[in-house]
Scaffold this motif. Structure first.
Motif, PDB file in Angstrom:
ATOM      1  N   GLY A   4       0.711  -1.059  -0.152  1.00 61.53           N
ATOM      2  CA  GLY A   4      -0.187  -0.090  -0.106  1.00 61.53           C
ATOM      3  C   GLY A   4       1.161   0.952   0.105  1.00 61.53           C
ATOM      4  N   ARG A  62      -0.412  -1.257  -5.672  1.00 58.28           N
ATOM      5  CA  ARG A  62      -1.498  -1.548  -7.073  1.00 58.28           C
ATOM      6  C   ARG A  62      -1.138  -1.317  -8.399  1.00 58.28           C
ATOM      7  NH1 ARG A  62      -7.576  -2.231  -4.597  1.00 58.28           N
ATOM      8  NH2 ARG A  62      -7.162  -0.177  -4.094  1.00 58.28           N
ATOM      9  N   TYR A 109      -3.295  -6.897  -3.350  1.00 59.67           N
ATOM     10  CA  TYR A 109      -3.734  -7.797  -1.897  1.00 59.67           C
ATOM     11  C   TYR A 109      -4.997  -9.096  -2.869  1.00 59.67           C
ATOM     12  CZ  TYR A 109      -2.132  -3.933   1.388  1.00 59.67           C
ATOM     13  OH  TYR A 109      -1.781  -3.082   2.196  1.00 59.67           O
ATOM     14  N   SER A 121      -6.434  -3.038   4.515  1.00 59.91           N
ATOM     15  CA  SER A 121      -6.575  -2.225   3.077  1.00 59.91           C
ATOM     16  C   SER A 121      -7.429  -1.410   3.297  1.00 59.91           C
ATOM     17  CB  SER A 121      -7.395  -3.876   2.859  1.00 59.91           C
ATOM     18  OG  SER A 121      -8.391  -2.972   1.688  1.00 59.91           O
ATOM     19  N   GLU A 129     -10.616  -1.479   2.171  1.00 57.90           N
ATOM     20  CA  GLU A 129     -11.734  -2.024   1.119  1.00 57.90           C
ATOM     21  C   GLU A 129     -12.466  -2.619   2.891  1.00 57.90           C
ATOM     22  OE1 GLU A 129     -11.865  -3.927  -2.524  1.00 57.90           O
ATOM     23  OE2 GLU A 129      -9.888  -2.767  -2.766  1.00 57.90           O
ATOM     24  N   ARG A 134     -11.608  -7.117   3.455  1.00 54.98           N
ATOM     25  CA  ARG A 134      -9.633  -6.781   4.321  1.00 54.98           C
ATOM     26  C   ARG A 134      -9.601  -8.008   4.228  1.00 54.98           C
ATOM     27  NH1 ARG A 134      -9.349  -1.084   7.462  1.00 54.98           N
ATOM     28  NH2 ARG A 134     -11.141  -1.994   8.710  1.00 54.98           N
ATOM     29  N   GLN A 188      -8.108 -10.120   1.878  1.00 53.36           N
ATOM     30  CA  GLN A 188      -6.538  -9.408   1.294  1.00 53.36           C
ATOM     31  C   GLN A 188      -5.930  -9.832   1.903  1.00 53.36           C
ATOM     32  OE1 GLN A 188      -8.565  -5.542   0.832  1.00 53.36           O
ATOM     33  NE2 GLN A 188      -9.126  -5.938  -1.641  1.00 53.36           N
ATOM     34  N   HIS A 189      -5.961  -9.652   3.561  1.00 52.36           N
ATOM     35  CA  HIS A 189      -5.480  -9.616   4.089  1.00 52.36           C
ATOM     36  C   HIS A 189      -3.925 -11.141   4.243  1.00 52.36           C
ATOM     37  CE1 HIS A 189      -6.364  -6.549   6.665  1.00 52.36           C
ATOM     38  NE2 HIS A 189      -6.124  -5.586   5.624  1.00 52.36           N
TER      39      HIS A 189
END
Length: 282
Positions: free
Chosen positions: A6, A33, A53, A74, A76, A80, A83-84
């Protein structure tokens, strides 16, 4: 190699800027990203690698040679945890020597609605088998000072935190803490509860804004539902309005207070004062 995920976000950029004070640029990887947004970092000698992610293959490529990985949470909501977990799994495959994660203050006991995704992520970090450091960040003072222009325009500061004391610090303070952990050659703590040196109420914030602006800006405390409705009325999406209103309601009950002084000790200087935060915002 220090990997910062990020890295083109508001916190990520500050972490890299802090790292560059003590770490050679070639040893820092900005995992982003959209690599086009990191051209300025590449120009400073930082390695830029694509990392999404939600795309495990991109994470594996980005984490090649990882010594330490900073997982910046994240933005979002609702996505999250998945993604994490992708990031954590990639760090495991890369055999990273340290995995640091930006969590939330007192995540294990916090009543904040946003804390649950952090708790689940922390559990995944612990289960990874990697050496880890949980950077439990308190509130960014910018969460409040970003709205001071609107308070001046409307002649009042609205919120729902009542008399709750908020130990906020600047985003740059938390970035310096992350950089200190990543750059350390010593063993780091597994959990850091990070918050501002001094706490303030939203009434204190309104009083300081009044003092510096020369205008009388009172604080209007609203019930949680009313504050949520006000946020919806100014155009915030429902999930964000819910989160902010819930956070203020929990702050009223002490959820954003911490008096340990850990953040200031870690970065070796005082965290931002309320007066300086308001001055910077104005």
């Amino acid at each position: 190699m220090i990997i910062v995920t990020g890295a083109t976000g508001q916190l990520g950029r500050l972490v890299i800027a802090s790292l560059l004070k003590t770490v050679p640029a070639a040893q820092i990887v900005a995992a982003v990203r959209d690599v086009a947004k990191a051209a300025d970092l590449a120009a400073q000698g930082v390695q830029v690698r694509r990392a999404d992610y939600s795309d495990p293959a991109s994470l594996d490529a980005a984490f090649a040679g990882a010594g330490k990985v900073l997982l910046i949470s994240s933005s979002e909501l609702g996505q999250r945890v998945a993604q994490h977990r992708n990031v954590i799994a990639a760090a495991v495959r890369a055999k990273a020597g340290l995995l640091a994660y930006t969590s939330v203050l007192h995540a294990d006991t916090s009543a904040l609605g946003l804390a649950e995704e952090h708790r689940q992520t922390e559990a995944a970090v612990r289960a990874s088998g990697l050496n880890y450091s949980l950077l439990r960040n308190g509130w960014y003072v910018e969460n409040y000072t970003g709205g001071l222009g609107a308070a001046l325009a409307h002649g009042a500061l609205a919120g729902g935190a009542g008399e709750g004391r908020i130990s906020a610090a600047a985003r740059a303070d938390y970035a310096d803490a992350a950089a200190a952990v990543l750059a350390s050659t010593q063993a780091v703590e597994q959990v850091y509860e990070l918050a501002g040196d001094t706490a303030f109420t939203l009434g204190d914030l309104a009083a300081e804004l009044s003092r510096q602006s020369g205008k009388d800006i009172p604080f209007h405390n609203l019930p949680q539902q009313d504050y949520r409705d006000m946020l919806l009325g100014v155009g915030l999406p429902a999930p964000l309005a819910e989160l902010i209103a819930d956070s203020d309601a929990q702050a009223a009950r002490g959820a954003l207070y911490d008096g340990s002084g850990t953040l200031g000790k870690l970065i070796g200087r005082p965290t931002i004062s309320l007066a300086d935060a308001v001055k910077a915002a104005l």
